[in-house]
Design an enzyme around this catalytic site. Structure first.
Site, PDB file in Angstrom:
ATOM      1  N   CYS A 177       0.844  -1.202   0.000  1.00 15.15           N
ATOM      2  CA  CYS A 177       0.000   0.000   0.000  1.00 15.15           C
ATOM      3  C   CYS A 177       0.878   1.251   0.000  1.00 15.15           C
ATOM      4  O   CYS A 177       1.490   1.565  -1.012  1.00 15.15           O
ATOM      5  CB  CYS A 177      -1.000  -0.041   1.137  1.00 15.15           C
ATOM      6  SG  CYS A 177      -2.475   0.898   0.736  1.00 15.15           S
ATOM      7  N   HIS A 197      -3.646  -5.054   0.259  1.00 13.83           N
ATOM      8  CA  HIS A 197      -3.092  -5.606   1.506  1.00 13.83           C
ATOM      9  C   HIS A 197      -3.152  -7.132   1.506  1.00 13.83           C
ATOM     10  O   HIS A 197      -4.119  -7.703   2.010  1.00 13.83           O
ATOM     11  CB  HIS A 197      -3.894  -5.097   2.706  1.00 13.83           C
ATOM     12  CG  HIS A 197      -3.721  -3.638   2.970  1.00 13.83           C
ATOM     13  ND1 HIS A 197      -2.842  -3.156   3.912  1.00 13.83           N
ATOM     14  CD2 HIS A 197      -4.315  -2.555   2.412  1.00 13.83           C
ATOM     15  CE1 HIS A 197      -2.899  -1.835   3.931  1.00 13.83           C
ATOM     16  NE2 HIS A 197      -3.786  -1.444   3.031  1.00 13.83           N
ATOM     17  N   GLU A 249      -1.580  -9.121   3.343  1.00 13.28           N
ATOM     18  CA  GLU A 249      -1.431  -9.677   4.704  1.00 13.28           C
ATOM     19  C   GLU A 249      -2.769 -10.085   5.316  1.00 13.28           C
ATOM     20  O   GLU A 249      -2.822 -11.001   6.130  1.00 13.28           O
ATOM     21  CB  GLU A 249      -0.695  -8.672   5.613  1.00 13.28           C
ATOM     22  CG  GLU A 249      -1.448  -7.396   6.006  1.00 13.28           C
ATOM     23  CD  GLU A 249      -1.331  -6.261   4.991  1.00 13.28           C
ATOM     24  OE1 GLU A 249      -1.050  -6.534   3.798  1.00 13.28           O
ATOM     25  OE2 GLU A 249      -1.543  -5.089   5.383  1.00 13.28           O
TER      26      GLU A 249
HETATM   27  N1  GLN Z   1      -2.009   6.654   2.716  1.00 14.85           N
HETATM   28  C1  GLN Z   1      -2.081   5.901   1.503  1.00 14.85           C
HETATM   29  C2  GLN Z   1      -3.405   6.069   0.810  1.00 14.85           C
HETATM   30  O1  GLN Z   1      -4.367   6.468   1.396  1.00 14.85           O
HETATM   31  C3  GLN Z   1      -1.783   4.443   1.751  1.00 14.85           C
HETATM   32  C4  GLN Z   1      -2.763   3.760   2.645  1.00 14.85           C
HETATM   33  C5  GLN Z   1      -2.273   2.470   3.224  1.00 14.85           C
HETATM   34  O2  GLN Z   1      -1.075   2.205   3.253  1.00 14.85           O
HETATM   35  N2  GLN Z   1      -3.193   1.646   3.712  1.00 14.85           N
HETATM   36  O3  GLN Z   1      -3.518   5.797  -0.357  1.00 14.85           O
END
Ligand code: GLN
Length: 537
Positions: free
Chosen positions: A384, A510, A512
């Protein structure tokens, strides 16, 4: 009406006793006996969900396929049971009140005074029974967050009391998880705190059916008898839960103690089958007897509270076991990485994972960590925000776009290689408004990512507002970073990698959240395999 049976898990004496792990372990045993089981968590705080909470408050925010932002205990439920949870599996006081107030505004209460009892308690009972009413589950285990005696837990305990009465004793029971502290000076285990917490539960009209006692030392028969006598349970209903080497030992420990058997007996359920834990124990055997070790640097800004990265560290354990490798985590605070020290701080690791996150704190350190992994050909995994940092680092240092950035950190940056998704432009509320939940992604054949998953179409969970800016895709690809995973519906870039690097993968989603004991996540398995290869060089 369904025939679902209900097991409530309450906690006494102190928080952090591991109700989630006990609930998940019991559920695992029941599942392996052939019952279909789900677990629900009721959280007594007023936030609608933990999506707006800082990870320092309660650790990681977990995300389900249907896009619910939930308590991290749901991660344990999925990792143990290998079945997905949903919005219905996590309910907060905020959500309960919101729906009662919405009904009041609609006029559903027909002029009645709206009160905690019966309106709030009815809504709580309704939320508990929603899962049972699907007809999918033989048993629903509901974990009541917080500690018995807390003011905010009272409506939940009252709802449990009512449900016990309504369902009857063969259909609903209470397990009370408590602590038996050891007083070193006296050399004794003490039962008094448990007596008090059971008394407090009884004052609310709820008598526990089973006591599960967390302890650092073996609980003797005498102590079990004492607990039974003063807490109004049978001696065989006092179950010891001794400190374990790993949370994954707990199902076996509960099996030895016979927790599943007492539960089934009370619920008048029979099962010929003994719980079958072959695959689970094979996972444990490999986890406990690694033949190699790798060290992975985890770069994040919430590392003071490691629970903020719970699903990532658990995915490491699953992937480690599957590679028969111990995964040692080097926790690196992104704010501590400076242009002067980053090489020193990262020296010697076999892989670098840049973690998810929000906001600009520690961003420069994350970019430095990416650069170190890329230049030194160390396996790199960006998740992310970590993927976004990989794109930014590549744009700055390889494309020479010195002012490349994300508009999250620098609104007016000249080269917004990461920018706000179009669908997010008019969003002003923070709660529940990100791109959330499961989305499909099509993988490029002949890529690292395809090699890991061994399939073309995957579905993974998201939680972000910003994305790879496709205006830069051609330039970036020309210089050697490839977009190897694309959302087939929106065209958004979900995966980037550097084919000339041994293992450099960034994913916007994600992975994970979907790693379980039975299905270690393929991307984590492949990353650890790459780290292992690197370590042997
Ligand atoms: N802050 C980033 C976004 O909003 C990544 C979010 C995250 O890592 N879950 O796109």
């Amino acid at each position: 009406m369904s025939n679902t049976k209900y097991v409530f898990v309450t906690g006494g004496v102190t928080s952090s006793l591991g109700k989630g792990i006990i609930a998940a372990s019991l559920a695992k045993l029941l599942q392996q006996r052939g019952f279909s089981v789900t677990i629900q968590k009721l959280d007594p705080y007023i936030n609608i969900d933990p999506g707006t909470l800082n990870p320092y408050e309660h650790g990681e925010c977990y995300v389900t396929d249907d896009g619910a932002e939930t308590d991290l205990d749901l991660g344990h439920y999925e990792r143990y049971l290998n079945i997905p949870t949903s919005q219905a599996n996590n309910v907060t006081t905020g959500r309960i009140y919101q729906s009662v107030i919405d009904k009041e505004r609609r006029g559903d209460f027909l002029g009645k005074t709206v009160q905690v009892i019966p309106h709030i308690t009815d809504e709580i009972k309704h939320r508990i029974q929603l899962l049972g009413d699907t007809g999918e589950y033989d048993i629903v285990i509901t974990e009541i967050g917080g500690t018995v005696g807390d003011i905010e837990s009272l409506p939940y305990v009252e709802s449990v009391r009512q449900m016990l009465w309504e369902k009857g004793e063969d259909n609903a029971i209470v397990i009370h998880l408590t602590l038996i502290p050891f007083l070193a000076a006296a050399g004794e285990l003490k039962t008094k705190p448990t007596q008090h917490s059971v008394k407090s539960l009884m004052q609310s009209g709820v008598s526990p059916d089973i006591l599960v006692c967390r302890t650092e030392h073996q609980i003797s028969d005498d102590i079990k008898r004492k607990l039974a006598l003063f807490c109004n349970v049978k001696k065989e209903d006092v179950i010891q839960s001794i400190d374990a080497e790993t949370i994954y030992d707990v199902p076996n420990l509960m099996l030895e103690e016979g927790l599943d058997e007492v539960v089934l007996k009370k619920l008048k359920l029979t099962s010929e089958k003994k719980p079958e834990l072959k695959v689970w124990n094979e996972f444990l055997r490999k986890h406990k007897n690694p033949t190699s070790e790798v060290e992975i640097a985890l770069i994040g800004k919430y590392i003071e509270l490691q629970d903020s990265y719970k699903s990532i560290t658990e995915a490491f354990i699953h992937a480690g076991s599957s590679n028969e490798t111990k995964v040692k985590v080097r926790w690196v605070h992104s704010e501590s990485l400076t242009p002067k020290n980053y090489e020193n701080k990262l020296k010697g690791v076999d892989g670098i994972l840049v973690a998810p996150g929000f906001g600009d704190r520690g961003i420069d350190g994350k970019i430095k960590a990416v650069q170190y992994a890329r230049e030194n050909k160390i396996p790199f995994f960006g998740i992310c925000l970590g993927m976004q940092m990989a794109v930014i680092e590549f744009s700055k240092n390889v494309l020479g776009l010195v002012d490349a950035f994300s508009t999250e950190m620098k609104k007016d940056c000249k080269n917004p290689v990461i920018n706000l998704m179009e669908s997010q432009e008019d969003v002003t509320d923070k709660g529940g408004t990100m791109r959330l939940g499961a989305w499909d992604c099509k993988l490029e054949k002949d890529s690292k990512i395809h090699g890991a998953y061994q399939k073309e179409l995957i579905s993974e969970r998201h939680r972000h507002r910003y994305e790879f800016n496709s205006d830069y895709k051609d330039q970036i690809e020309l210089k050697g970073m490839k977009a190897t995973g694309i959302n087939p519906r929106t065209g958004l870039v979900e995966v980037v990698e550097i084919p000339s690097h041994p293992w450099f993968v960034g994913v916007q989603y994600h992975p994970e959240y979907k790693s379980t004991v039975l299905n270690p996540h393929p991307l984590f398995v492949d990353f650890i395999k790459a780290a292992l290869k690197y370590s042997k060089k």
